[in-house]
Structure formats: structure tokens, C-alpha cells
Design an enzyme around this catalytic site. Sequence first.
Site, PDB file in Angstrom:
ATOM      1  N   THR A 117       0.584  -1.060   0.023  1.00  0.00           N
ATOM      2  CA  THR A 117      -0.175  -0.031  -0.030  1.00  0.00           C
ATOM      3  C   THR A 117       0.815   1.409  -0.083  1.00  0.00           C
ATOM      4  O   THR A 117       0.527   2.081  -0.698  1.00  0.00           O
ATOM      5  CB  THR A 117      -0.931   0.011   1.098  1.00  0.00           C
ATOM      6  OG1 THR A 117      -1.805  -1.190   1.276  1.00  0.00           O
ATOM      7  CG2 THR A 117      -1.543   1.222   1.209  1.00  0.00           C
ATOM      8  N   HIS A 164       2.377   1.680  -3.634  1.00  0.00           N
ATOM      9  CA  HIS A 164       1.585   2.393  -4.332  1.00  0.00           C
ATOM     10  C   HIS A 164       1.369   3.813  -4.159  1.00  0.00           C
ATOM     11  O   HIS A 164       1.169   4.596  -5.094  1.00  0.00           O
ATOM     12  CB  HIS A 164       0.162   1.403  -4.400  1.00  0.00           C
ATOM     13  CG  HIS A 164       0.533   0.417  -4.825  1.00  0.00           C
ATOM     14  ND1 HIS A 164      -0.406  -0.922  -4.323  1.00  0.00           N
ATOM     15  CD2 HIS A 164       1.321  -0.450  -5.844  1.00  0.00           C
ATOM     16  CE1 HIS A 164       0.101  -1.884  -5.055  1.00  0.00           C
ATOM     17  NE2 HIS A 164       0.984  -1.761  -6.051  1.00  0.00           N
TER      18      HIS A 164
END
Length: 358
Positions: free
Chosen positions: A57, A60
Site C-alpha cells: 500500500t 503504491h
Amino acid sequence: MTSVLETAAAQGVWPTGTMPALQMAEAGRLEVADVEVLPPAPGQLLAKVSHVGICGTDVHLLSGHSAYVVGGLTTYPIRFGHEWTGEVVAVGDDVDTSLVGRTVVGEPFLSCGQCRVCRSGRYNLCPTRFEIGVRGAVPGAAARYYRVPATNVAVVPDGVAPEHALVAEPSVTVLNSYETARVQPGERVAVLGTGTIGLIAVQVGIATGCVVDVLGIDEAGLGAARGFGAHAALAPDDAPADTYDVVLDCTGAASLGPTLTRIAAIGGRIMEVGIPGRPVDGVDLAAFVTKGLTLQGVLGGVHLLPRALQLIASGAIRPDLLLDEVVPVSRADEAFARCNAPGRAHPKIVLDMGTLPS
């Protein structure tokens, strides 16, 4: 200024002033910045952060490809850090003072508590929620100090190293998957993916008494799963059809859509943990009817943090076998780059926040 902060914190007084923090200044660029220590507030505590984990996460978010960034729910600069460990140094009103001096980990969901979704008990799905360091404007823990609601933390058991304790945060998603799927000992479980969450899912499945196969494309990750005791480690195309009572997709890879329905047994439960970056093509909807399949998305597990810590303390979950390296903040760029590299049997990289510059 730092020495004043440290002195105040050492005395159990909530420090004020500025502190160093690591943040994503813009897509692709990390920086250390001076930010304000948030002031005391009822129900909140202040932790001196020792370690922050990096996960997919965060990668990204830094690249700018996160759906939250693309959709405008999160904007730069982003202070990340939803996996963290720290020592409580001060507490606000209505917080148990015995927490001071304890090592804690946190979970990142901040929900309104008032909407229909929250009142049904699904706090992690609150439509106006913040996810600390991920979704919305609430900063994460990549700083010297971190203010967080006391209801969002759990005390780390004695004997668990702080860099291992933060693995409790991704573990709650795995536990929620098993709980939602009502997994029983002896069932056949397929885990797709050999990243941190996939390898935790293998360990939890084995501890539950299941027969666990892992599916992946990274040979180092497949080898790690075998080391944890996976019954088989296979390429997705080699997985047997109509076999698994429970399928846990920890990848979010859009290309695996057809695999999910093919390998599920009659009455199988498919748990979607990874978040695909685009619509998934090729899902056999007819199989949901003819095989009586169910599909459930799983996001976090806000009530399972204490259980995750106990599984770490008992050795059922082995963060030490997931951890690649603890690196100083000066190597943060390298750490993020390595998270994207294939061939990593130990997927978790942790930042030592004690190395933030003064």
C-alpha cells in the site's frame, strides 16, 4: 528543540513544538520535514515511534498509482506509516495513565461511529473513514511522535520485539479472512500470493489445522511458504480444479480472476483480500451458481489486533521469518525500491524511526 521534546516525553509530559517526520513529498520523492507535534486531546495518546513497516500500500502511495491518490482521497504530501510500533510517552484526558511506558501497536481505521454502516458494526467500511497514513488527511506514524486514539492501540506482550509486533497490523486482515470464511480444521485452503499477507495466511491456516496450498509465481516466496509448512507450493495454472474449501486471494492480480472459481470446491468460499488495480475479467459467474460459491471482500480487521499479537507471542505467526531487514531512515528510498523487487523470501522491510535526524 529535539532535546526539549525528549525531556518532556521522558517526564510523561506531552511535548510541544516541531519534530522530524518522513513523508512522501510528491509521487516518487521522499523527504524528511519538520512538522508540528499534535497537541493533547481527550481519548488520545502520544507514542514515541520506534519502527514503521513498509507494505505494498505504501509503495503504491509513493508511486502515485494508489486508487486513493488517483481518486483524490489522499493528496501529497503524505506522511505514511499505518504499520507501526512505539512507546506511549503521554496521554490525554480519559486515557488510562498506566499505558505510559508501554509498547503498543496500532490499527489505522478512524470511523465516524454514527453512520448506518458503523452502527451495524462494520467500522472498517465507514464511507467517511480515514485510514491513518493511507486514506484521507490523517497523518501516519512515520515521525518521532505520533498521536492516536487510545482505542486504536493494543499493548505488545512481553518478549515480542517491536519490529516484530508491527506485523500484527497486516495479520488482522488475515484473521478477519479466516473468521469471515468460518474456516474449520481439516479444510483445504488455497492462498494466492507470497507477499507478507500471503505468508501470514499460510501460517494462520496451518495453526488452524488446515491443509494449506500456496499459489504464486515467485520461487523465493514459494520456497518460504514450503518452509512454513505449506502442503504444496504451486504455480496458479498447476493448482487442481474443484479442490479448495476456502480460497484467499492476497494478490489483487486481475489476471487471476478465472483461477479463483476454477480451483474452488463445491460450496467454496472465496475471500478477496488484495485490491485489484482494475476490473477483473474472466470471472466465471456461472460457477458461482453451479458450484454454490460465495465471494467476500475483506478489508482490515479492527477487532482482531489483540488476537494477532497473541499469535505472534505464541509463535503461531513468525515475523522473524518474514523480516528482511530493519533499515535506517537514510535508506528509505532503497527500502521502497526493494519492496518491488522479485526473489524475496523475506518480504517485510521495516524502518528504524530512531534514526530520524535531530
